[in-house]
Design a protein around this motif. Structure first.
Motif, PDB file in Angstrom:
ATOM      1  N   TYR A   1     -21.337  19.768  86.843  1.00 42.25           N
ATOM      2  CA  TYR A   1     -22.068  18.873  87.391  1.00 42.25           C
ATOM      3  C   TYR A   1     -21.393  17.652  87.792  1.00 42.25           C
ATOM      4  CZ  TYR A   1     -25.232  14.776  87.970  1.00 42.25           C
ATOM      5  OH  TYR A   1     -25.972  13.622  88.592  1.00 42.25           O
ATOM      6  N   ALA A   2     -20.552  16.869  86.863  1.00 43.82           N
ATOM      7  CA  ALA A   2     -19.993  15.885  87.317  1.00 43.82           C
ATOM      8  C   ALA A   2     -18.734  16.023  88.399  1.00 43.82           C
ATOM      9  CB  ALA A   2     -19.015  15.234  85.983  1.00 43.82           C
ATOM     10  N   ASP A   3     -18.288  17.221  88.361  1.00 41.67           N
ATOM     11  CA  ASP A   3     -17.514  17.627  89.193  1.00 41.67           C
ATOM     12  C   ASP A   3     -17.997  18.044  90.752  1.00 41.67           C
ATOM     13  OD1 ASP A   3     -14.893  18.181  90.362  1.00 41.67           O
ATOM     14  OD2 ASP A   3     -14.898  20.477  90.145  1.00 41.67           O
ATOM     15  N   MET A   4     -19.022  18.622  90.593  1.00 41.99           N
ATOM     16  CA  MET A   4     -19.653  19.147  91.936  1.00 41.99           C
ATOM     17  C   MET A   4     -20.538  18.078  92.476  1.00 41.99           C
ATOM     18  SD  MET A   4     -18.268  22.014  92.473  1.00 41.99           S
ATOM     19  CE  MET A   4     -19.250  22.564  93.913  1.00 41.99           C
ATOM     20  N   THR A   5     -20.700  17.139  91.875  1.00 45.45           N
ATOM     21  CA  THR A   5     -21.389  15.774  92.527  1.00 45.45           C
ATOM     22  C   THR A   5     -20.540  14.792  92.755  1.00 45.45           C
ATOM     23  OG1 THR A   5     -22.164  15.070  90.544  1.00 45.45           O
ATOM     24  CG2 THR A   5     -23.719  16.596  91.549  1.00 45.45           C
ATOM     25  N   THR A   6     -19.219  14.945  92.835  1.00 44.07           N
ATOM     26  CA  THR A   6     -18.259  13.921  93.344  1.00 44.07           C
ATOM     27  C   THR A   6     -17.404  14.455  94.408  1.00 44.07           C
ATOM     28  OG1 THR A   6     -18.272  13.173  91.065  1.00 44.07           O
ATOM     29  CG2 THR A   6     -16.561  12.368  92.415  1.00 44.07           C
ATOM     30  N   GLY A   7     -17.089  13.715  95.597  1.00 49.71           N
ATOM     31  CA  GLY A   7     -16.471  13.958  96.515  1.00 49.71           C
ATOM     32  C   GLY A   7     -15.047  13.641  96.364  1.00 49.71           C
ATOM     33  N   PRO A   8     -14.438  14.138  97.331  1.00 43.98           N
ATOM     34  CA  PRO A   8     -12.806  14.053  97.268  1.00 43.98           C
ATOM     35  C   PRO A   8     -12.406  12.524  97.373  1.00 43.98           C
ATOM     36  CG  PRO A   8     -13.214  14.717  99.425  1.00 43.98           C
ATOM     37  CD  PRO A   8     -14.735  14.696  98.628  1.00 43.98           C
ATOM     38  N   ASP A   9     -13.045  11.635  97.499  1.00 40.71           N
ATOM     39  CA  ASP A   9     -12.672  10.258  97.391  1.00 40.71           C
ATOM     40  C   ASP A   9     -13.574   9.454  96.483  1.00 40.71           C
ATOM     41  OD1 ASP A   9     -10.890  10.052  99.873  1.00 40.71           O
ATOM     42  OD2 ASP A   9     -12.726  10.721 100.801  1.00 40.71           O
ATOM     43  N   GLY A  10     -14.143  10.078  95.563  1.00 37.58           N
ATOM     44  CA  GLY A  10     -14.870   9.871  94.665  1.00 37.58           C
ATOM     45  C   GLY A  10     -16.220   9.387  94.824  1.00 37.58           C
ATOM     46  N   GLN A  11     -16.678   9.669  96.100  1.00 38.78           N
ATOM     47  CA  GLN A  11     -18.240   9.490  96.282  1.00 38.78           C
ATOM     48  C   GLN A  11     -19.126  10.512  95.641  1.00 38.78           C
ATOM     49  OE1 GLN A  11     -15.765  11.095  98.098  1.00 38.78           O
ATOM     50  NE2 GLN A  11     -16.753  12.052 100.238  1.00 38.78           N
ATOM     51  N   ASN A  12     -20.336   9.831  95.506  1.00 38.44           N
ATOM     52  CA  ASN A  12     -21.642  10.622  95.203  1.00 38.44           C
ATOM     53  C   ASN A  12     -22.079  11.655  95.984  1.00 38.44           C
ATOM     54  OD1 ASN A  12     -21.765   9.875  92.286  1.00 38.44           O
ATOM     55  ND2 ASN A  12     -22.645   8.056  93.040  1.00 38.44           N
ATOM     56  N   LEU A  13     -22.216  12.776  95.736  1.00 38.14           N
ATOM     57  CA  LEU A  13     -22.754  13.863  96.521  1.00 38.14           C
ATOM     58  C   LEU A  13     -23.474  14.687  95.916  1.00 38.14           C
ATOM     59  CD1 LEU A  13     -19.541  15.116  98.488  1.00 38.14           C
ATOM     60  CD2 LEU A  13     -21.019  13.582  99.286  1.00 38.14           C
ATOM     61  N   ASP A  14     -24.357  15.367  96.447  1.00 35.42           N
ATOM     62  CA  ASP A  14     -25.376  16.363  96.041  1.00 35.42           C
ATOM     63  C   ASP A  14     -24.657  17.660  95.990  1.00 35.42           C
ATOM     64  OD1 ASP A  14     -26.369  17.802  97.996  1.00 35.42           O
ATOM     65  OD2 ASP A  14     -28.168  16.204  98.441  1.00 35.42           O
ATOM     66  N   VAL A  15     -24.942  18.704  95.197  1.00 28.70           N
ATOM     67  CA  VAL A  15     -24.216  19.921  95.216  1.00 28.70           C
ATOM     68  C   VAL A  15     -24.035  20.457  96.687  1.00 28.70           C
ATOM     69  CG1 VAL A  15     -24.012  22.171  94.398  1.00 28.70           C
ATOM     70  CG2 VAL A  15     -24.465  20.614  92.990  1.00 28.70           C
ATOM     71  N   LEU A  16     -25.059  20.464  97.583  1.00 30.10           N
ATOM     72  CA  LEU A  16     -25.174  21.013  98.723  1.00 30.10           C
ATOM     73  C   LEU A  16     -24.462  20.248  99.697  1.00 30.10           C
ATOM     74  CD1 LEU A  16     -28.792  22.446  99.204  1.00 30.10           C
ATOM     75  CD2 LEU A  16     -27.004  23.526  98.335  1.00 30.10           C
ATOM     76  N   GLU A  17     -24.218  18.926  99.799  1.00 30.95           N
ATOM     77  CA  GLU A  17     -23.428  18.292 100.484  1.00 30.95           C
ATOM     78  C   GLU A  17     -21.981  18.347 100.139  1.00 30.95           C
ATOM     79  OE1 GLU A  17     -25.890  14.072 101.085  1.00 30.95           O
ATOM     80  OE2 GLU A  17     -24.834  14.362  99.275  1.00 30.95           O
ATOM     81  N   ARG A  18     -21.655  18.600  98.768  1.00 27.07           N
ATOM     82  CA  ARG A  18     -20.265  18.915  98.313  1.00 27.07           C
ATOM     83  C   ARG A  18     -19.846  20.041  98.869  1.00 27.07           C
ATOM     84  NH1 ARG A  18     -15.478  18.285  96.176  1.00 27.07           N
ATOM     85  NH2 ARG A  18     -15.121  18.550  94.088  1.00 27.07           N
ATOM     86  N   LEU A  19     -20.564  21.201  98.785  1.00 30.52           N
ATOM     87  CA  LEU A  19     -20.274  22.613  99.051  1.00 30.52           C
ATOM     88  C   LEU A  19     -20.072  22.600 100.666  1.00 30.52           C
ATOM     89  CD1 LEU A  19     -22.627  24.831  96.824  1.00 30.52           C
ATOM     90  CD2 LEU A  19     -20.090  24.644  96.682  1.00 30.52           C
ATOM     91  N   ALA A  20     -20.899  21.644 101.296  1.00 28.14           N
ATOM     92  CA  ALA A  20     -20.661  21.768 102.712  1.00 28.14           C
ATOM     93  C   ALA A  20     -19.255  21.150 103.158  1.00 28.14           C
ATOM     94  CB  ALA A  20     -21.690  20.997 103.442  1.00 28.14           C
ATOM     95  N   GLU A  21     -18.984  19.942 102.238  1.00 26.12           N
ATOM     96  CA  GLU A  21     -17.775  19.112 102.481  1.00 26.12           C
ATOM     97  C   GLU A  21     -16.449  20.295 102.302  1.00 26.12           C
ATOM     98  OE1 GLU A  21     -14.264  17.769 100.938  1.00 26.12           O
ATOM     99  OE2 GLU A  21     -16.046  17.920  99.419  1.00 26.12           O
ATOM    100  N   ILE A  22     -16.514  21.033 101.072  1.00 27.91           N
ATOM    101  CA  ILE A  22     -15.634  21.743 100.782  1.00 27.91           C
ATOM    102  C   ILE A  22     -15.205  22.802 101.952  1.00 27.91           C
ATOM    103  CG2 ILE A  22     -15.041  23.659  99.085  1.00 27.91           C
ATOM    104  CD1 ILE A  22     -16.587  22.304  97.060  1.00 27.91           C
ATOM    105  N   ARG A  23     -16.360  23.370 102.489  1.00 25.06           N
ATOM    106  CA  ARG A  23     -16.335  24.470 103.622  1.00 25.06           C
ATOM    107  C   ARG A  23     -15.533  23.856 104.822  1.00 25.06           C
ATOM    108  NH1 ARG A  23     -21.756  25.682 103.062  1.00 25.06           N
ATOM    109  NH2 ARG A  23     -21.973  26.749 101.084  1.00 25.06           N
ATOM    110  N   THR A  24     -15.973  22.374 104.889  1.00 21.64           N
ATOM    111  CA  THR A  24     -15.355  21.575 105.996  1.00 21.64           C
ATOM    112  C   THR A  24     -13.977  21.446 106.073  1.00 21.64           C
ATOM    113  OG1 THR A  24     -17.461  20.712 106.658  1.00 21.64           O
ATOM    114  CG2 THR A  24     -15.405  19.508 107.628  1.00 21.64           C
TER     115      THR A  24
END
Ligand SMILES: [Fe+2]
Length: 164
Positions: free
Chosen positions: A126-149
């Motif tokens: 949870y902690a990893d998958m809701t934290t973006g590459p710059d430390g920002q808070n993301l929900d899991v779907l946002e995080r997965l979309a960010e990873i794909r991008t």
């Protein structure tokens, strides 16, 4: 030195200078892990926070071996006196098994480390998958979309998806 301090020191030494963006992510994951650690008992709390500090050390240039960062980090931890449990938490963090399958390393990962499938392990994911590459808070779907991008559709599935 207690486990959390050791984890932080190890991660800082391996990541802060070599991979500063990753280090920013790791610091934020650790803060989030500390926040959610209240769901655990006092024995497990430091395990979670230490694993959060250490979860991405396998990206450090000097640790890269198989290229599966979760496995490379976990093996290093096992060789350097971190207990089996912290190493296994790192090995399997954030669906590492999916990336391992695409890299032909699933059997190795499963054989070397047990995924404990507990609340502690879920809290780390949870902690990893809701934290973006710059430390920002993301929900899991946002995080997965960010990873794909960031990686593109042809890259192997990313477990914690936060390579620089
Ligand atoms: Fe991560």
């Amino acid at each position: 030195m207690d486990l959390v301090t050791a984890g932080r020191t190890t991660a800082e030494g391996l990541l802060a200078q070599a991979l500063p963006r990753r280090w920013t992510h790791v610091m934020a994951v650790s803060v989030k892990a500390s926040e959610v650690s209240m769901i655990l008992d006092e024995v497990e709390r430091p395990l979670l926070v230490a694993a959060a500090w250490l979860h991405d050390i396998g990206y450090a240039p000097e640790l890269i071996d198989t290229g599966l960062h979760a496995l490379d980090g976990a093996r290093w931890l096992r060789q350097h006196g971190y207990g089996k449990r912290v190493a296994a938490l790192v090995a399997h963090h954030s669906c590492a098994l999916f990336e391992a399958e695409e890299r032909g390393l699933a059997d190795v990962l499963r054989t070397d480390f047990v995924d404990e499938e507990t609340a502690l392990r879920d809290a780390l994911w949870y902690a990893d998958m809701t934290t973006g590459p710059d430390g920002q808070n993301l929900d899991v779907l946002e995080r997965l979309a960010e990873i794909r991008t960031r990686y593109g559709p042809r890259a192997p599935a990313k477990s914690s998806g936060d390579a620089e």
